[in-house]
Write an enzyme that holds these catalytic residues in place. Structure first.
Site, PDB file in Angstrom:
ATOM      1  CB  CYS A 104     -11.529  39.924  32.550  1.00 21.70           C
ATOM      2  SG  CYS A 104     -11.848  41.686  32.505  1.00 21.70           S
ATOM      3  CG  HIS A 150      -6.113  41.699  30.903  1.00 19.03           C
ATOM      4  ND1 HIS A 150      -6.737  40.525  30.551  1.00 19.03           N
ATOM      5  CD2 HIS A 150      -7.040  42.416  31.588  1.00 19.03           C
ATOM      6  CE1 HIS A 150      -7.985  40.540  31.004  1.00 19.03           C
ATOM      7  NE2 HIS A 150      -8.192  41.689  31.641  1.00 19.03           N
ATOM      8  CD  GLU A 151      -6.211  45.287  34.053  1.00 16.23           C
ATOM      9  OE1 GLU A 151      -7.145  46.092  33.832  1.00 16.23           O
ATOM     10  OE2 GLU A 151      -6.419  44.126  34.461  1.00 16.23           O
ATOM     11  CG  HIS A 184      -9.810  46.526  30.427  1.00 15.35           C
ATOM     12  ND1 HIS A 184     -11.097  46.131  30.133  1.00 15.35           N
ATOM     13  CD2 HIS A 184      -9.277  45.536  31.201  1.00 15.35           C
ATOM     14  CE1 HIS A 184     -11.342  44.960  30.701  1.00 15.35           C
ATOM     15  NE2 HIS A 184     -10.258  44.572  31.344  1.00 15.35           N
TER      16      HIS A 184
END
Length: 194
Positions: free
Chosen positions: A108, A150-151, A154
């Protein structure tokens, strides 16, 4: 414009992001700045929270990764007829995930110098608005699905290190402390919580 990336420890990375008004006239400039920032940092994805904006927006470029792999490696990471994507996700919502887990290493931009194995679903279905502000519902698999998840995390205030086991997290504790103190070097701009 290249923007600084929020480092681990900055509170914005733990905030659940808010939906965006598609009428926001500054949105196109922000998206363009995110692409420029991500390319400069040599990333494959970037969420708005990583540049200090707690909004449901992220970008993904898995096309570049696809192009760097040898043909025989591609099937390990990409589904047949998947050549990667270059996509903007606005107000995204994952609507389904396959139960088929797939472990692979992730890193990341907000956590430089750390890469750990994380389990993710191989396939996901997601609803979002694209860069033309048109609603999409699409299914993605493999590496592309991994980067999207993953994003997307966030935008929910979740970091990939939250998905690793306690022992592994303990092993990277020293590196996390170095990031918190701003004691890491990157080739891109970082914003530390000092």
């Amino acid at each position: 414009m290249i923007l600084p990336i929020e480092a681990y420890g900055n509170r914005i990375l733990r905030r659940k992001c808010e939906k965006i008004s598609l009428k926001d006239i500054e949105l196109r400039d922000l998206i363009e700045n995110m692409w420029e920032t991500m390319r400069f940092a040599n990333g494959c994805g970037l969420a708005a929270s990583q540049i200090g904006k707690a909004i449901k927006l992220f970008i993904v470029d898995t096309k570049s990764t696809f192009e760097t792999l040898q043909p025989e490696e591609r099937l390990d990471y990409f589904e047949k007829n998947d050549y990667g994507i270059f996509e903007t996700f606005i107000n995204a919502k994952i609507v389904s995930r396959s139960s088929e887990p797939w472990s692979d290493y992730e890193g990341c931009l907000s956590l430089p110098e750390i890469s750990k194995e994380v389990k993710r679903s191989w396939n996901i279905a997601i609803e979002y608005y694209d860069s033309n502000f048109e609603k999409q519902t699409r299914t993605f698999g493999g590496y592309t699905a991994r980067v999207i998840q993953h994003e997307y995390d966030h935008t929910e205030g979740v970091l990939y290190i939250d998905r690793i086991n306690a022992l592994t997290k303990k092993m990277i504790d020293g590196k996390l402390k170095r990031i918190l103190k701003g004691q890491v070097e990157t080739k891109y701009l970082m914003k530390y919580n000092k």
